[in-house]
Scaffold this active site. Structure first.
Site, short mmCIF file in Angstrom:
data_model
loop_
_atom_site.label_atom_id
_atom_site.label_comp_id
_atom_site.label_asym_id
_atom_site.label_seq_id
_atom_site.Cartn_x
_atom_site.Cartn_y
_atom_site.Cartn_z
N ASN A 143 0.82 -1.21 0.00
CA ASN A 143 0.00 0.00 0.00
C ASN A 143 0.86 1.26 0.00
OD1 ASN A 143 -2.84 0.91 0.17
ND2 ASN A 143 -2.17 1.86 2.09
N ASP A 152 -6.32 -0.62 -2.66
CA ASP A 152 -7.75 -0.94 -2.74
C ASP A 152 -8.00 -2.01 -3.80
OD1 ASP A 152 -8.18 0.94 -0.81
OD2 ASP A 152 -8.99 2.48 -2.17
N ASP A 178 -6.38 -5.16 6.43
CA ASP A 178 -6.08 -6.16 5.41
C ASP A 178 -6.50 -7.56 5.88
OD1 ASP A 178 -4.18 -6.29 7.41
OD2 ASP A 178 -2.56 -6.90 6.08
#
Length: 260
Positions: A143, A152, A178
């Protein structure tokens, strides 16, 4: 001189004479006839024009009744169509309210509601229930390195891969960050572990690219099965989470269950 005699007054007729006098000769009032009864009066004849008018009126009534029946049928069909449409809209609203907006899986609240229902059902019927907890490996690094948009997309990829591989009866939800959780009704520990292995391999083999470059996405899994001594459903989640922690410590992209 002789006295004049007074003439005798005519004697009044007696009651019998009065009665006789009251009844005319012939016993029925003489020439006077008694009024005819209503039943003996002649009926009024219905003219041909009246028949035609009645026939036209009846035809109009029948036509109107058929028209109203057709309108009623159309209204019934329209009401049924609207009911189906309302049910579909309600289902869509419930789906939007229960879905995680990023991954598309059930959100935490919806997942926990489904998990508690399955827990109660397993207790009621004496069935087993298993839970799989999963974390995306190195998600923070992915990320941070590729940006939240790619992060995403990875969350959506994981949710899609899990839905494709899991059983239709399994409940999949994004537990937070997550982390994902899967409830497996009527699955013992060995069956749940096999499902977790399929989930792991399916995600490992999934194709994910960013700007033409492949990105390897994997996940670690922890598996636990319900026990008779579990005081509450959250205890099962905690045991599955402990197994997940062991899988991450053991090197990630692994499946660890309570018997491992």
């Amino acid at each position: 001189m002789a006295k004049r005699r007074k003439p005798k007054a005519a004697s009044e007729p007696g009651p019998e004479k009065k009665a006789e006098a009251a009844v005319p000769a012939g016993g029925n009032g003489g020439g006077h006839k008694a009024p005819a009864s209503a039943s003996s009066r002649p009926e009024t004849a219905v003219l041909p024009d009246d028949h035609n008018s009645l026939r036209s009126a009846l035809l109009e009534v029948e036509s109107r009744r058929a028209e109203l029946g057709s309108m009623n049928e159309r209204l019934r069909s329209e009401v049924q169509r609207l009911r189906v449409e309302v049910a579909e809209l309600r289902a869509q609203v419930e789906l939007v309210a229960s879905a995680d907006p990023v991954s598309g899986a059930a959100n935490r609240r919806a997942f926990l509601d489904g998990f508690r229902r399955e827990w109660q059902r397993s207790r009621r019927y004496g069935r087993v229930l298993s839970v799989i907890m999963a974390d995306i490996d190195q998600f923070k690094a992915l990320n941070d390195g590729y940006g939240t948009e790619v992060g995403d997309r990875i969350l959506r990829l994981v949710a899609q891969s899990f839905r494709k591989t899991a059983r239709t009866s399994d409940v999949i939800g994004r537990y937070g960050g997550d982390s994902f959780a899967i409830v497996l009704p009527e699955a013992d520990l060995q069956s749940a572990r096999r499902v977790a292995e399929r989930l792991r391999k399916g995600l490992e083999n999934a194709v994910f690219e960013h700007k033409g470059r492949p990105i390897l996405v994997t996940s670690s899994f922890g598996v636990a099965c319900s026990e008779e001594g579990d005081p509450e459903p959250e205890a099962l989640l905690l045991r599955a989470d402990d197994c997940l922690y062991q899988a991450k410590r053991a090197g990630r992209n692994l499946v660890i269950d309570e018997e491992s």
